[in-house]
Write an enzyme that holds these catalytic residues in place. Sequence first.
Site, PDB file in Angstrom:
ATOM      1  N   THR A  96       0.871  -1.188   0.000  1.00  0.00           N
ATOM      2  CA  THR A  96       0.000   0.000   0.000  1.00  0.00           C
ATOM      3  C   THR A  96       0.900   1.226   0.000  1.00  0.00           C
ATOM      4  O   THR A  96       1.591   1.487   0.991  1.00  0.00           O
ATOM      5  CB  THR A  96      -0.887   0.027   1.262  1.00  0.00           C
ATOM      6  OG1 THR A  96      -1.617  -1.184   1.335  1.00  0.00           O
ATOM      7  CG2 THR A  96      -1.853   1.208   1.209  1.00  0.00           C
ATOM      8  N   LYS A 171      -7.493   1.147  -2.543  1.00  0.00           N
ATOM      9  CA  LYS A 171      -6.951   0.721  -1.246  1.00  0.00           C
ATOM     10  C   LYS A 171      -6.932   1.865  -0.228  1.00  0.00           C
ATOM     11  O   LYS A 171      -7.344   1.698   0.921  1.00  0.00           O
ATOM     12  CB  LYS A 171      -5.532   0.158  -1.450  1.00  0.00           C
ATOM     13  CG  LYS A 171      -4.807  -0.198  -0.169  1.00  0.00           C
ATOM     14  CD  LYS A 171      -5.493  -1.303   0.604  1.00  0.00           C
ATOM     15  CE  LYS A 171      -4.862  -1.488   1.974  1.00  0.00           C
ATOM     16  NZ  LYS A 171      -5.557  -2.458   2.800  1.00  0.00           N
ATOM     17  N   LYS A 246       0.194   5.705   8.345  1.00  0.00           N
ATOM     18  CA  LYS A 246       0.722   5.899   6.983  1.00  0.00           C
ATOM     19  C   LYS A 246      -0.424   5.952   5.970  1.00  0.00           C
ATOM     20  O   LYS A 246      -0.488   6.850   5.129  1.00  0.00           O
ATOM     21  CB  LYS A 246       1.662   4.732   6.643  1.00  0.00           C
ATOM     22  CG  LYS A 246       2.143   4.721   5.212  1.00  0.00           C
ATOM     23  CD  LYS A 246       2.592   3.331   4.752  1.00  0.00           C
ATOM     24  CE  LYS A 246       1.462   2.370   4.592  1.00  0.00           C
ATOM     25  NZ  LYS A 246       1.679   1.216   3.733  1.00  0.00           N
TER      26      LYS A 246
HETATM   27  P1  NAD Z   1       5.815  -5.532   7.450  1.00  0.00           P
HETATM   28  O1  NAD Z   1       6.599  -4.352   7.882  1.00  0.00           O
HETATM   29  O2  NAD Z   1       5.444  -6.591   8.415  1.00  0.00           O
HETATM   30  O3  NAD Z   1       6.553  -6.254   6.213  1.00  0.00           O
HETATM   31  C1  NAD Z   1       7.269  -5.576   5.238  1.00  0.00           C
HETATM   32  C2  NAD Z   1       8.573  -6.323   5.047  1.00  0.00           C
HETATM   33  O4  NAD Z   1       9.330  -5.696   3.991  1.00  0.00           O
HETATM   34  C3  NAD Z   1       9.468  -6.300   6.284  1.00  0.00           C
HETATM   35  O5  NAD Z   1       9.734  -7.623   6.701  1.00  0.00           O
HETATM   36  C4  NAD Z   1      10.724  -5.554   5.824  1.00  0.00           C
HETATM   37  O6  NAD Z   1      11.901  -6.034   6.422  1.00  0.00           O
HETATM   38  C5  NAD Z   1      10.696  -5.818   4.335  1.00  0.00           C
HETATM   39  N1  NAD Z   1      11.462  -4.892   3.521  1.00  0.00           N
HETATM   40  C6  NAD Z   1      11.567  -3.538   3.597  1.00  0.00           C
HETATM   41  N2  NAD Z   1      12.354  -3.058   2.635  1.00  0.00           N
HETATM   42  C7  NAD Z   1      12.781  -4.123   1.907  1.00  0.00           C
HETATM   43  C8  NAD Z   1      13.611  -4.272   0.767  1.00  0.00           C
HETATM   44  N3  NAD Z   1      14.185  -3.235   0.169  1.00  0.00           N
HETATM   45  N4  NAD Z   1      13.844  -5.513   0.304  1.00  0.00           N
HETATM   46  C9  NAD Z   1      13.275  -6.599   0.899  1.00  0.00           C
HETATM   47  N5  NAD Z   1      12.468  -6.521   1.970  1.00  0.00           N
HETATM   48  C10 NAD Z   1      12.221  -5.295   2.476  1.00  0.00           C
HETATM   49  O7  NAD Z   1       4.498  -4.944   6.745  1.00  0.00           O
HETATM   50  P2  NAD Z   1       3.143  -5.733   6.432  1.00  0.00           P
HETATM   51  O8  NAD Z   1       2.218  -5.597   7.575  1.00  0.00           O
HETATM   52  O9  NAD Z   1       3.459  -7.070   5.868  1.00  0.00           O
HETATM   53  O10 NAD Z   1       2.583  -4.780   5.268  1.00  0.00           O
HETATM   54  C11 NAD Z   1       3.156  -4.755   3.970  1.00  0.00           C
HETATM   55  C12 NAD Z   1       2.293  -3.853   3.107  1.00  0.00           C
HETATM   56  O11 NAD Z   1       0.956  -4.382   3.058  1.00  0.00           O
HETATM   57  C13 NAD Z   1       2.183  -2.421   3.658  1.00  0.00           C
HETATM   58  O12 NAD Z   1       2.190  -1.510   2.601  1.00  0.00           O
HETATM   59  C14 NAD Z   1       0.835  -2.440   4.383  1.00  0.00           C
HETATM   60  O13 NAD Z   1       0.242  -1.141   4.426  1.00  0.00           O
HETATM   61  C15 NAD Z   1       0.035  -3.406   3.519  1.00  0.00           C
HETATM   62  N6  NAD Z   1      -1.034  -4.130   4.226  1.00  0.00           N
HETATM   63  C16 NAD Z   1      -0.831  -4.655   5.469  1.00  0.00           C
HETATM   64  C17 NAD Z   1      -1.872  -5.344   6.098  1.00  0.00           C
HETATM   65  C18 NAD Z   1      -1.708  -5.940   7.463  1.00  0.00           C
HETATM   66  O14 NAD Z   1      -2.724  -6.319   8.078  1.00  0.00           O
HETATM   67  N7  NAD Z   1      -0.495  -6.052   7.996  1.00  0.00           N
HETATM   68  C19 NAD Z   1      -3.111  -5.487   5.452  1.00  0.00           C
HETATM   69  C20 NAD Z   1      -3.260  -4.979   4.164  1.00  0.00           C
HETATM   70  C21 NAD Z   1      -2.216  -4.301   3.552  1.00  0.00           C
END
Ligand code: NAD
Length: 300
Positions: A96, A171, A246
Amino acid sequence: MTNIAFIGLGHMGLPMAKNLVKTGHVVKGYDIVPQAVEAFTKEGGIGCKDIASTVADAEIVITMLPEGKHVRAAFEGSQGIFNLVKPGTLIAECSTIDIETSRHIHKEAEEKGMRLIDAPVSGGVAGAESATITFMVGGRRHDFEALKPYLEMMGKTIIYCGEAGLGQVAKICNNLILGITMIGASEAFNLAERLGLDAMKFFEVASQSSAQCWSISKYCPAPGPVPTSPANHDYAPGFTASMMLKDLKLATDAAQLTSSASPLGTEAMSLYTLFCNNGGQSLDFSGILRFLRGTHASDI
Ligand code: NAD
């Protein structure tokens, strides 16, 4: 069998990648946090040490990263995805992020001959684990059609929204509603409790009457009624308050740019800013209930 590369194995990415592994495809995964890669390897995936080794031979690349700046870091530069994959590679960017970055990444993909869609998701970690999340997709229709069977391995509802960036538009508008309804649900559960109505009884009513919404029936912020909700696990995320902040920023910025009134979005953003600044940033966003209860910061 398709070679799939998955970048970003966090709260959402790990269970999504696991679901692809279960379908028998060859799935390579990478995250900048080594423990996340280890967790993926334990689930049968092929853990990699960098983006280059993850995307080598990939026919499909999927990214699930926190914010626009992380997406740019993963895609751009000599060690970025765009420079490392073959033209024609199918890419689903599922994070997102802001519309501007999303459209910029689309433009770069087009210039380099990649077939990219923006495909952010909704449904939370439980939805990612049970492969029931919703994907909302922007980009060219034939690229969407080519990636749809793979999205169906990770989700239940796949909706094509239109041209590049419109998945992100859907989204951030969805999460504008979610941020506001979670505060509304939290206010109501707090009030009900203070007036002597038990959370289980109030849930029985609210989840079956005109107040019914996802924030109550699937992700209730009060402990008890929904066993899978973070409220029952001391508000361990899930979806962190800082991620919700965010997304509310993305929505209110977009509202400003388009002169769209968003008074409740602005108010929700202020409340999440206070919650995050008082120690709640790494808690699940439904922990806003505790904050509204007036729980002291040190207890959060
Ligand atoms: P998170 O922080 O748990 O996971 C993101 C991962 O990306 C982390 O493990 C981080 O180390 C990794 N990362 C960052 N930069 C990187 C790079 N350059 N190369 C490789 N890995 C890298 O976040 P999340 O909760 O999994 O959310 C991910 C996305 O999905 C966000 O944009 C969030 O808004 C969206 N989202 C989350 C949820 C939820 O319930 N958690 C639901 C819908 C959408």
